[in-house]
Motif scaffolding. Structure first.
Motif, PDB file in Angstrom:
ATOM      1  N   PHE A   1      -3.397  -2.843  -5.016  1.00  0.00           N
ATOM      2  CA  PHE A   1      -4.146  -2.700  -3.772  1.00  0.00           C
ATOM      3  C   PHE A   1      -5.142  -3.497  -3.752  1.00  0.00           C
TER       4      PHE A   1
ATOM      5  N   HIS B   1       0.769  -1.125  -0.145  1.00  0.00           N
ATOM      6  CA  HIS B   1       0.142   0.048   0.096  1.00  0.00           C
ATOM      7  C   HIS B   1       0.806   1.439   0.069  1.00  0.00           C
TER       8      HIS B   1
ATOM      9  N   MET C   1      -0.164   4.262  -1.823  1.00  0.00           N
ATOM     10  CA  MET C   1      -1.708   4.541  -2.030  1.00  0.00           C
ATOM     11  C   MET C   1      -2.210   5.827  -1.925  1.00  0.00           C
TER      12      MET C   1
END
Length: 289
Positions: free
Chosen positions: A111, A52, A55
């Motif tokens: 993700f 992540h 992200m």
């Protein structure tokens, strides 16, 4: 359910009326929800996984591009030979929409796809390695950049050693291992395949991505569409509504994906105004039609 009806009717009226301004208002609401949900990751100090890592920046840049699309669809005003012009730069919108489709694909791939965490970590390291190797190939013209290049090369070595540890790598053929260590692309699957897996391609997202690629590369199809829209038809309404629908579906789907991925974000999602939740749920459900 009854409390949702006014908001559903509002969406329906905007959709049926071909009112770009009304649709832009809804698109703006969705983009605001996307920023709100992303920010809640850090407000609630949600624990994120290794894969992540990018992200926050990807969601932020995605939201910024949405605002650029909105601005362009509102129309440009400028003067040519003392004549005031107001026009929608639809070709820049096409190029941005192509970018948003590709961004959605890489975000889903890194993700959200339902695969093991270790597989996502492996994907992220290959994604990272691809970027570092491309950056390392840039020529160094100034002495001050030599240290930066050395740092990149050191990082490449570290990532390569990490990639070699993954069971996915160890269990691959010699040819596959060579490809993993020198990735040609940032992801191991095509954008087309990822969009199909995500369910988003049921809205012909792949077809539009291919079409908009012609505009990004300034190919002959873009010339033909210019002549058709601006010289013959003299209207961009249908095309504007199409890109709005595509970007609205992509944005609402990302809202649902990030809310489903993290408990802290899910709580923030539940706290959203009902109007905003109806927007997200209505448009994200369209991808399955």
């Amino acid at each position: 359910m009854k409390d949702r009806i006014p908001y559903l009717n509002e969406i329906y009226r905007a959709f049926k009326s071909d009112d770009v301004k009304a649709r832009l208002k809804h698109f703006d609401l969705l983009t605001n929800s996307l920023f709100t949900l992303t920010e809640s990751l850090f407000e609630n100090k949600v624990q994120i996984e290794y894969h992540h890592a990018e992200m926050e920046n990807k969601f932020f840049r995605y939201g910024m591009a949405n605002h650029s699309i909105k601005k362009l669809l509102e129309g440009n005003n400028f003067s040519i030979i003392n004549k005031q012009i107001e026009i929608i730069d639809l070709f820049s919108v096409f190029a941005l929409t192509r970018m948003q489709i590709e961004t959605f694909a890489i975000m889903y791939y890194l993700f959200f796809e339902k695969v093991e965490t270790i597989e996502k970590d492996f994907r992220y390291d290959l994604y990272k390695l691809h970027g570092l190797q491309k950056q390392n190939n840039f020529p160094v013209k100034f002495e001050k950049n030599e240290e930066k290049k050395k740092a990149i090369q050191k990082e490449i070595t570290l990532v390569i050693e990490k990639v070699k540890i993954y069971s996915r790598f160890k269990n691959s053929t010699a040819k596959q291992q060579k490809e993993f260590l020198n990735p040609k692309f940032s992801k191991t699957e095509s954008t087309k395949d990822i969009l199909i897996k995500s369910g988003i391609d049921s809205n012909r997202m792949n077809d539009m991505w291919s079409l908009y690629s012609n505009h990004a590369h300034n190919e002959h199809i873009s010339d033909r569409q210019y002549n058709y829209m601006y010289k013959n038809k003299k209207s961009t309404l249908a095309e504007s509504m199409t890109v709005l629908s595509l970007n609205t579906i992509l944005t609402s789907t990302l809202c649902k994906l990030i809310a489903d991925e993290f408990e802290g974000v899910k709580k923030k999602y539940e706290d959203l105004h009902l109007r905003d939740k109806v927007q997200i749920e209505t448009w994200s459900n369209l991808k399955y039609k």
